[in-house]
Write an enzyme that holds these catalytic residues in place. Sequence first.
Site, PDB file in Angstrom:
ATOM      1  N   ASP A 132      41.436  46.832  47.852  1.00 46.38           N
ATOM      2  CA  ASP A 132      41.010  47.865  46.915  1.00 46.38           C
ATOM      3  C   ASP A 132      41.957  49.065  46.943  1.00 46.38           C
ATOM      4  O   ASP A 132      42.523  49.413  47.980  1.00 46.38           O
ATOM      5  CB  ASP A 132      39.596  48.325  47.287  1.00 46.38           C
ATOM      6  CG  ASP A 132      39.054  49.381  46.360  1.00 46.38           C
ATOM      7  OD1 ASP A 132      38.920  49.087  45.159  1.00 46.38           O
ATOM      8  OD2 ASP A 132      38.769  50.505  46.824  1.00 46.38           O
ATOM      9  N   GLU A 145      44.488  45.428  43.911  1.00 47.55           N
ATOM     10  CA  GLU A 145      44.056  46.254  42.793  1.00 47.55           C
ATOM     11  C   GLU A 145      45.046  47.421  42.737  1.00 47.55           C
ATOM     12  O   GLU A 145      44.913  48.404  43.465  1.00 47.55           O
ATOM     13  CB  GLU A 145      42.628  46.763  42.988  1.00 47.55           C
ATOM     14  CG  GLU A 145      42.109  47.480  41.753  1.00 47.55           C
ATOM     15  CD  GLU A 145      41.249  48.694  42.057  1.00 47.55           C
ATOM     16  OE1 GLU A 145      40.557  49.140  41.137  1.00 47.55           O
ATOM     17  OE2 GLU A 145      41.285  49.202  43.183  1.00 47.55           O
TER      18      GLU A 145
END
Length: 724
Positions: free
Chosen positions: A400, A453
């Site tokens: 993330d 990401e």
Amino acid sequence: MHALDLGRCNRPFDWLGPHRHGEEWYIGTVAHGAAAVEIVLSDGRTRPAQRCAEGVFIAVLPGRPGGYTADSYRLRIQWPTGKDTICDPYAFAPLLTEGTLRAFHAGELSRPGDLLGAHVLHIGDTTGVHFSVWAPNAQRVSVVGDFNQWDGRRHVMRRHEQEGLWEIFIPHVRAGALYKFELLDRHGTLLPLKADPMARQTEMPPATASVVAAPLTITWHDASWIEHRASMEFDYAPLSIYEVHVGSWQWDEHGRPLTWDALAKRLIPYVQAQGFTHIELLPVSEYPFGGSWGYQPIAMYAPTARLGTPDAFARFVDSCHVAGIGVIVDWVSAHFPSDEHGLRDFDGTALYEHSDPREGVHQDWDTLIYNYGRHEVRQFLLGSAVEWIRHFHIDGLRVDAVASMLYRDYSRAEGEWIPNKHGGRENLEAIAFLQELNATIAREHAGILVMAEESTAWPGVTRRIDQGGLGFNYKWNMGWMHDCLRYMQRDPLYRRYHHDDLTFGMVYAYSEKFVLPLSHDEVVHGKGSLIARMPGDRWQQFANLRAFYGFMWGHPGKKLLFMGGEFAQQREWHHDRPLDWHLLDDPLHRGMQQLVGDLNRLLIHEPALHRASHDPEGFQWVVGDDTHNSVYAFLRYGGEHVPPILVVCNFTPEVRHRYRVGVPEGGIWRELCNTDSGHYGGSNLGNGGQLHADANGQHGQPYSLELLLPPLATLILRPDRSEA
């Protein structure tokens, strides 16, 4: 004695346990609240201990060959409520070896979770728990828990000075015990109780204690899956991911989120029926705040207690593998929350984070940034990543907020950040960490996918490390997603003026290996659901979304769809509510669900749709400039002897009759998918399931098809070579 009594002695093993003094031995123990303490020797004889301070007792014993060891005596403690006969925790030798200590200090401990934290051990005939923690700047560290009345004076730990590690073996503690660490900072100030950074199990939030985890008892059934995974060439394989927030996917009859065992019975068959190849779980590392959806984890080694035990999570993963479904977990190494029981100022100093807020604080999320330049911190994070793979058999990590890791000035104004040693904005330590993460996983765990990401134009996210890249397997294509959703939200009347929103993605499609994400981030924070963002009346909204899904599944790149998108969830997603499954009573929602399942099956069964996702030879525009009609057509190729796939999209509500599209082969072309089919809720216009390509060359191709293009629809066709 006074320091021992107050729990302020940082070298308790110098005084407690057995020690020789001339010809005699003495045994010291701390037992606040005890009425009396006596030593019970292995031959049954007893010796009373004298109270030397309120909670400190010392017994004097005669000399004996070999002295007094952990198995030669017991402590019998008279409490107001009864007697305990226990092994003396201060009679045990240290368990962390010199080699382990050196490796930890150098950041070379490959599996820190196997040595640090809390582990049930058998030493001789004694069962207990070995606790260890890193706190180099603490004056004293104790283990407190439900086994010692949370009294920090009872079990002060042994300090390893140079490495900053503390350890103690506490006999008779069992799996399931609750515990934390009590620390005095370097000034002797008592800190808030800290959860174990290495805990493999936690209390159910909002409670915050760590739990002594039992070893997993699961019998794994996924050996063949893991063997196949190790040999899988994912770049050439179909990959369609169902992204799930497990706490809000579906609730039980009592209005509660499903447990891991219940999810195994409901979610896995559903994902199978929908044709997805993988499930991606929003973070399941334990986290205190439900509203963070798991993206502010506080126990990087522990599955959240909200859904069951670690064994239950392992059973879920095993069941997925038996069903032929991979499991990807969102993993957060960019930051951690500032809860006082967590990593913040763990030993009274900025230990895991940076001390300067210009480096150590995420302004957007009010969280703290890991100090990737510290060997011990990097090792802690690497150990967590490997733990999920090795311990729980997961198939991949989606890392993330990678963009926030790469840039020192991420979301910061001038003067709010510190340049790197070269004066630049790149976070060199974070870059090195990400490269080490990917290299470690690739080297030690074949077939594991690691996805980034990453929302910027950072070059080489999926490039090999030895070529200067970060080494990820895939990167989420955020630009493609934003462009496409911006286009789809427009009234079809004006789409002709924004035609390149859908074509621009192919300009950079092969600069990285991409996943095309329609993730949870696109259906929160006032953005509304995917279906609610489509223009037009209700029928047109569904037609638009169906056409877009057809375009997406035909487009190069792996696929990801957040839960609810497959049946056109109408309201915005909320983590505290289950999806609106009653919508499937409506034929339009049910048709959308059927379409997504059919697209996934096409992706799997048609090699041209998945074999060359990252190869420019696998894609060719046929019609990319028909701005007036908002029509797009492209070919997908899968290599020699693989039939090509033609994808044609009409993003207006106008029916296009006798629309010519060039193709590379003559003969019969079969309509594999028509998003306007009545089965999906469309108007059921099309080409009768098949049509003939004639020698009227178009668009640089030797043959062409004369198509009826349904309104707001995508067609997917393939030549029928069996007729050749």
